[in-house]
Design a protein around this motif. Structure first.
Motif, PDB file in Angstrom:
ATOM      1  N   ASP A  68     -61.875  33.610  61.935  1.00 31.08           N
ATOM      2  CA  ASP A  68     -61.118  34.577  62.736  1.00 31.08           C
ATOM      3  C   ASP A  68     -60.146  33.862  63.677  1.00 31.08           C
ATOM      4  O   ASP A  68     -58.984  34.256  63.800  1.00 31.08           O
ATOM      5  N   LYS A  69     -60.608  32.806  64.329  1.00 31.48           N
ATOM      6  CA  LYS A  69     -59.740  32.073  65.261  1.00 31.48           C
ATOM      7  C   LYS A  69     -58.583  31.389  64.533  1.00 31.48           C
ATOM      8  O   LYS A  69     -57.438  31.425  64.995  1.00 31.48           O
ATOM      9  N   LEU A  74     -52.833  31.282  62.924  1.00 33.40           N
ATOM     10  CA  LEU A  74     -51.890  31.370  61.807  1.00 33.40           C
ATOM     11  C   LEU A  74     -50.973  32.586  61.953  1.00 33.40           C
ATOM     12  O   LEU A  74     -49.771  32.500  61.698  1.00 33.40           O
ATOM     13  N   SER A  75     -51.522  33.695  62.402  1.00 33.06           N
ATOM     14  CA  SER A  75     -50.722  34.929  62.519  1.00 33.06           C
ATOM     15  C   SER A  75     -49.598  34.808  63.548  1.00 33.06           C
ATOM     16  O   SER A  75     -48.628  35.551  63.494  1.00 33.06           O
ATOM     17  N   LEU A  87     -54.225  41.407  58.548  1.00 29.36           N
ATOM     18  CA  LEU A  87     -55.495  40.885  58.045  1.00 29.36           C
ATOM     19  C   LEU A  87     -56.363  40.360  59.195  1.00 29.36           C
ATOM     20  O   LEU A  87     -57.590  40.520  59.184  1.00 29.36           O
ATOM     21  N   HIS A  88     -55.711  39.777  60.198  1.00 30.12           N
ATOM     22  CA  HIS A  88     -56.457  39.313  61.365  1.00 30.12           C
ATOM     23  C   HIS A  88     -57.087  40.504  62.096  1.00 30.12           C
ATOM     24  O   HIS A  88     -58.251  40.447  62.515  1.00 30.12           O
ATOM     25  N   LYS A  89     -56.354  41.582  62.235  1.00 32.27           N
ATOM     26  CA  LYS A  89     -56.880  42.784  62.884  1.00 32.27           C
ATOM     27  C   LYS A  89     -58.025  43.387  62.071  1.00 32.27           C
ATOM     28  O   LYS A  89     -58.998  43.905  62.615  1.00 32.27           O
ATOM     29  N   LYS A  90     -57.928  43.261  60.758  1.00 33.31           N
ATOM     30  CA  LYS A  90     -58.968  43.808  59.881  1.00 33.31           C
ATOM     31  C   LYS A  90     -60.325  43.152  60.161  1.00 33.31           C
ATOM     32  O   LYS A  90     -61.360  43.808  60.106  1.00 33.31           O
ATOM     33  N   ASN A 180     -56.224  37.892  50.065  1.00 38.80           N
ATOM     34  CA  ASN A 180     -54.973  38.525  50.499  1.00 38.80           C
ATOM     35  C   ASN A 180     -54.100  37.553  51.297  1.00 38.80           C
ATOM     36  O   ASN A 180     -52.878  37.590  51.193  1.00 38.80           O
ATOM     37  N   ILE A 181     -54.738  36.706  52.086  1.00 37.44           N
ATOM     38  CA  ILE A 181     -53.978  35.690  52.837  1.00 37.44           C
ATOM     39  C   ILE A 181     -53.289  34.742  51.861  1.00 37.44           C
ATOM     40  O   ILE A 181     -52.077  34.512  51.949  1.00 37.44           O
ATOM     41  N   LEU A 182     -54.078  34.202  50.929  1.00 40.62           N
ATOM     42  CA  LEU A 182     -53.514  33.260  49.965  1.00 40.62           C
ATOM     43  C   LEU A 182     -52.424  33.906  49.120  1.00 40.62           C
ATOM     44  O   LEU A 182     -51.398  33.287  48.826  1.00 40.62           O
ATOM     45  N   GLY A 183     -52.629  35.173  48.763  1.00 49.46           N
ATOM     46  CA  GLY A 183     -51.646  35.885  47.940  1.00 49.46           C
ATOM     47  C   GLY A 183     -50.382  36.262  48.685  1.00 49.46           C
ATOM     48  O   GLY A 183     -49.361  36.577  48.068  1.00 49.46           O
TER      49      GLY A 183
END
Length: 197
Positions: A68-69, A74-75, A87-90, A180-183
């Motif tokens: 998460d951190k 990254l975001s 995705l971070h919020k998810k 999803n991050i990688l994609g």
């Protein structure tokens, strides 16, 4: 066990000690000898086996928190796809208590004394808890290092009880977020299949 006890008794009698006055010491020495023999044969103490689940739960909690951190950092980087923030919020939506439970696990020295967070921590105002494990409808229950089924939980710095589910579904959520991050990035270079064999 009886032969061990007899051996210990004979040793104490040889030393001129009264059996009844030395009974507790004989019992303790017999227990020590028996346990050491069992451990040498590969037996694991019950306390160790019981605590394995807690070690794995905390390891999952710390890994989840680190993920998460890293995702939060990254975001905020430049030229990162906007979906990364979503995705971070998810993660916060799926695991709302992650930070509070992790902070308690990391700062047991404060929580065990009934203190919240910060440089000058204030006493906790323990909130009500009502789940399948604990019923404290009027508050007052301090919970540390708890496993309720697959949920690892504790009293957080704000006095509320929080949990993180350590289960295959939680891992599936993480896997989906990571995919999803990688994609979301455009990758260059030859295709690879990971992990290795």
């Amino acid at each position: 066990m009886k032969s061990l006890c007899n051996k210990a008794e004979q040793e104490y009698i040889k030393q001129g000690k009264n059996y009844w006055e030395s009974y507790e010491e004989i019992s303790l020495q017999t227990d020590i000898i028996l346990k050491r023999e069992k451990w040498q044969q590969g037996a694991i103490p019950r306390e160790f086996e019981h605590n394995l689940a807690f070690l794995y739960a905390r390891a999952f909690l710390y890994a989840l928190d680190a993920f998460d951190k890293f995702l939060g950092v990254l975001s905020r980087e430049e030229n990162v796809p906007e979906v990364i923030s979503e995705l971070h919020k998810k993660i916060s939506d799926i695991f709302p208590d992650i930070r509070g439970v992790r902070n308690t696990a990391q700062h047991l020295e404060d929580r065990s004394r009934g203190l919240g967070a910060g440089k000058n921590p204030k006493p906790l105002d323990l909130k009500p808890i009502d789940n399948s494990f604990i019923s404290a409808p009027n508050g007052g229950a301090l919970v540390l290092n708890s496993l309720n089924g697959s949920k690892y939980g504790s009293t957080m710095a704000d006095g509320h009880y929080g949990e993180v589910d350590v289960c295959p579904e939680s891992m599936s959520h993480l896997q989906e977020i990571l995919n999803n991050i990688l994609g979301s990035f455009k990758w260059r270079g030859p295709k690879q299949h990971k992990p290795s064999v």
